[in-house]
Design a protein around this motif. Structure first.
Motif, PDB file in Angstrom:
ATOM      1  N   PHE A 274      42.489  34.966  32.867  1.00 62.27           N
ATOM      2  CA  PHE A 274      41.895  35.717  33.978  1.00 62.27           C
ATOM      3  C   PHE A 274      42.106  37.228  33.791  1.00 62.27           C
ATOM      4  CE2 PHE A 274      42.625  37.948  37.978  1.00 62.27           C
ATOM      5  CZ  PHE A 274      41.410  37.756  38.625  1.00 62.27           C
ATOM      6  N   PHE A 275      43.343  37.612  33.535  1.00 61.50           N
ATOM      7  CA  PHE A 275      43.645  39.052  33.438  1.00 61.50           C
ATOM      8  C   PHE A 275      42.925  39.692  32.255  1.00 61.50           C
ATOM      9  CE2 PHE A 275      46.501  40.266  36.766  1.00 61.50           C
ATOM     10  CZ  PHE A 275      46.936  39.048  37.260  1.00 61.50           C
ATOM     11  N   GLU A 276      42.893  39.009  31.147  1.00 57.52           N
ATOM     12  CA  GLU A 276      42.234  39.610  29.981  1.00 57.52           C
ATOM     13  C   GLU A 276      40.739  39.769  30.219  1.00 57.52           C
ATOM     14  OE1 GLU A 276      45.495  38.353  26.598  1.00 57.52           O
ATOM     15  OE2 GLU A 276      43.556  37.309  26.607  1.00 57.52           O
ATOM     16  N   LYS A 277      40.141  38.757  30.866  1.00 57.54           N
ATOM     17  CA  LYS A 277      38.690  38.853  31.115  1.00 57.54           C
ATOM     18  C   LYS A 277      38.377  39.982  32.096  1.00 57.54           C
ATOM     19  CE  LYS A 277      37.019  34.274  30.029  1.00 57.54           C
ATOM     20  NZ  LYS A 277      37.213  32.915  30.491  1.00 57.54           N
ATOM     21  N   GLU A 278      39.160  40.065  33.171  1.00 57.82           N
ATOM     22  CA  GLU A 278      38.916  41.122  34.182  1.00 57.82           C
ATOM     23  C   GLU A 278      39.029  42.508  33.545  1.00 57.82           C
ATOM     24  OE1 GLU A 278      38.703  41.380  37.998  1.00 57.82           O
ATOM     25  OE2 GLU A 278      37.540  39.662  37.319  1.00 57.82           O
ATOM     26  N   ILE A 279      40.039  42.673  32.730  1.00 60.76           N
ATOM     27  CA  ILE A 279      40.273  44.005  32.141  1.00 60.76           C
ATOM     28  C   ILE A 279      39.148  44.343  31.166  1.00 60.76           C
ATOM     29  CG2 ILE A 279      41.825  45.302  30.603  1.00 60.76           C
ATOM     30  CD1 ILE A 279      44.152  43.829  32.105  1.00 60.76           C
ATOM     31  N   LYS A 280      38.734  43.360  30.408  1.00 61.69           N
ATOM     32  CA  LYS A 280      37.661  43.595  29.448  1.00 61.69           C
ATOM     33  C   LYS A 280      36.364  43.982  30.167  1.00 61.69           C
ATOM     34  CE  LYS A 280      36.283  41.606  25.109  1.00 61.69           C
ATOM     35  NZ  LYS A 280      36.093  40.394  24.367  1.00 61.69           N
ATOM     36  N   LEU A 281      36.147  43.318  31.286  1.00 64.81           N
ATOM     37  CA  LEU A 281      34.920  43.561  32.045  1.00 64.81           C
ATOM     38  C   LEU A 281      34.948  44.909  32.766  1.00 64.81           C
ATOM     39  CD1 LEU A 281      32.384  41.881  32.976  1.00 64.81           C
ATOM     40  CD2 LEU A 281      33.690  41.370  35.048  1.00 64.81           C
ATOM     41  N   LYS A 282      36.051  45.186  33.431  1.00 59.78           N
ATOM     42  CA  LYS A 282      36.093  46.383  34.290  1.00 59.78           C
ATOM     43  C   LYS A 282      36.581  47.642  33.566  1.00 59.78           C
ATOM     44  CE  LYS A 282      36.035  44.353  38.781  1.00 59.78           C
ATOM     45  NZ  LYS A 282      36.497  42.974  38.794  1.00 59.78           N
ATOM     46  N   PHE A 283      37.346  47.466  32.498  1.00 58.66           N
ATOM     47  CA  PHE A 283      37.887  48.643  31.783  1.00 58.66           C
ATOM     48  C   PHE A 283      37.677  48.448  30.281  1.00 58.66           C
ATOM     49  CE2 PHE A 283      40.316  47.741  35.593  1.00 58.66           C
ATOM     50  CZ  PHE A 283      40.207  48.941  36.290  1.00 58.66           C
ATOM     51  N   PRO A 284      36.407  48.405  29.852  1.00 62.16           N
ATOM     52  CA  PRO A 284      36.162  48.065  28.445  1.00 62.16           C
ATOM     53  C   PRO A 284      36.776  49.046  27.451  1.00 62.16           C
ATOM     54  CG  PRO A 284      34.117  48.693  29.585  1.00 62.16           C
ATOM     55  CD  PRO A 284      35.180  48.609  30.622  1.00 62.16           C
ATOM     56  N   GLN A 285      37.036  50.296  27.891  1.00 63.44           N
ATOM     57  CA  GLN A 285      37.598  51.290  26.950  1.00 63.44           C
ATOM     58  C   GLN A 285      39.120  51.209  26.877  1.00 63.44           C
ATOM     59  OE1 GLN A 285      35.324  52.649  25.416  1.00 63.44           O
ATOM     60  NE2 GLN A 285      33.625  52.405  26.854  1.00 63.44           N
TER      61      GLN A 285
END
Ligand code: SF4
Length: 366
Positions: free
Chosen positions: A348-359
């Protein structure tokens, strides 16, 4: 069974934590300077700051801090947490230890913290009454870090293993001193993390991009119930934004980081942490140098004992039977979430971060 923790969260601790809507800068009830600390030029600077605040100061004739023990654990806790002692760090402070995965080495500006987090990681690392000790020999502690630098390779130094350095800044100035020192180094980086939001003194410093400021965040429900004496999540997110904004826009122009800790599968945890990511992405709506560190809740038999002494009515879940055991390299035991829960959280955390903070970059998950 390895699913949501349905701990009963309505408890007496709510009353304490609800008071934090109006957290002000912490002021100790008692300030002690040891005989050696007051002789240090930096100790003198702290003395001048404290004197201006009209706090009750005692200058001791010796180097021992006494009078921290009450009749019960709870009294000892209260006495210690309202005492600020200015001392010299002992010789051992000059032998720096590695602190993976956070940094190459740790060093300390102080030990102890005025907040009241019911999971506090200091419970497992510091012994004795939790008084706050600030180091007057900071300049030599800082100079000592240069012995650990390597040529042509950046060496990172973590300053928040035993304290929350921003929580004491208004009383000591130690964090500003440290940031400016690292601003002059070519091959060292400073990292610190805080749950506090009084970042204004840091904004104008010449940090030279050598300091990464991280803010510790959590789901609102975890923070409200368990992080007494700290500013709310919204205030911390505002502080993080200001630290990262370019100087020409009134910010500090710092590289920043978010430490999500301790991650807990509270009821509806996906919604709770999803809201946190939403708030964060609304606030960090400009290009910034951002990292994430993801740390799940864990405890040891020793830290559980200490925490239950400090917070006997806590709603913090520390049920060994619902946890998995993790051994460290010295044979010590930690209780962590079980494997399937860990995987769901991580995913969950990795997906959210990738989606919302791709940089951004995730530095580690643990
Ligand atoms: S802010 Fe950090 S060091 Fe201070 S009480 Fe909370 S967990 Fe402990």
């Amino acid at each position: 069974m390895d699913l949501e923790i349905s701990t009963v969260y309505a408890s007496a601790v709510d009353a304490i934590n609800n008071e934090r809507a109006d957290i002000k800068l912490w002021m100790p009830k008692r300030v002690l300077f040891t005989a050696d600390a007051i002789k240090e030029p930096f100790g003198q600077k702290i003395y001048e700051r404290i004197a201006k605040l009209n706090l009750p100061v005692e200058v001791l004739k010796h180097n021992r801090i006494t009078g921290l023990r009450g009749e019960t654990d709870r009294e000892t806790y209260k006495l210690a947490k309202s005492t600020l002692a200015i001392v010299n760090a002992p010789e051992g402070a000059y032998k720096l230890r590695p602190i993976p995965p956070s940094a190459d080495f740790q060093f300390h500006l102080a030990e102890g913290c005025p907040a009241h987090c019911q999971y506090c990681y200091l419970a497992g690392s510091l012994s004795g009454p939790p008084a706050i000790r600030v180091f007057a020999n900071l300049p030599s502690i800082l100079y000592n870090t240069t012995r650990y630098e390597q040529l042509n390779k950046i060496t990172s130094f973590e300053a928040s293993c035993y304290t929350d350095p921003l929580s004491l800044e208004h009383l000591t100035g130690s964090l500003s001193e440290t940031i400016q020192f690292f601003g002059t180094r070519s091959f060292s980086h400073l990292r610190f993390v805080t749950k506090f939001d009084a970042i204004d003194p840091l904004l104008k410093l010449d940090h030279n991009d050598r300091t990464q400021c991280r803010i510790s965040l959590n789901a609102e429900i975890v923070s409200r119930r368990l992080e007494g004496g700290t500013p709310g999540i919204d205030k911390r997110i505002k502080a993080l934004r200001k630290l990262a904004l370019p100087k020409e826009q009134g910010g500090g122009g710092y590289p920043i980081g978010v430490v999500l800790a301790p991650i807990m599968p509270v009821p509806d945890w996906k919604d709770a942490y999803g809201q946190l990511f939403q708030l964060l992405s609304q606030s960090l709506n400009f290009p910034c140098d951002l990292t994430f560190e993801l740390i799940t809740h864990r405890f040891t038999p020793g830290s559980k004992d200490v925490l239950l002494g400090w917070y006997p009515n806590t709603s913090l879940e520390m049920d060994e039977a619902s946890r998995a055991i993790k051994k460290n390299k010295f044979g010590g035991t930690k209780f962590v979430y079980r494997k399937d829960m860990m995987s769901s959280l991580k995913d969950f955390f990795e997906k959210e971060i990738k989606l919302k903070f791709p940089q951004s970059k995730i530095l580690y998950w643990t």
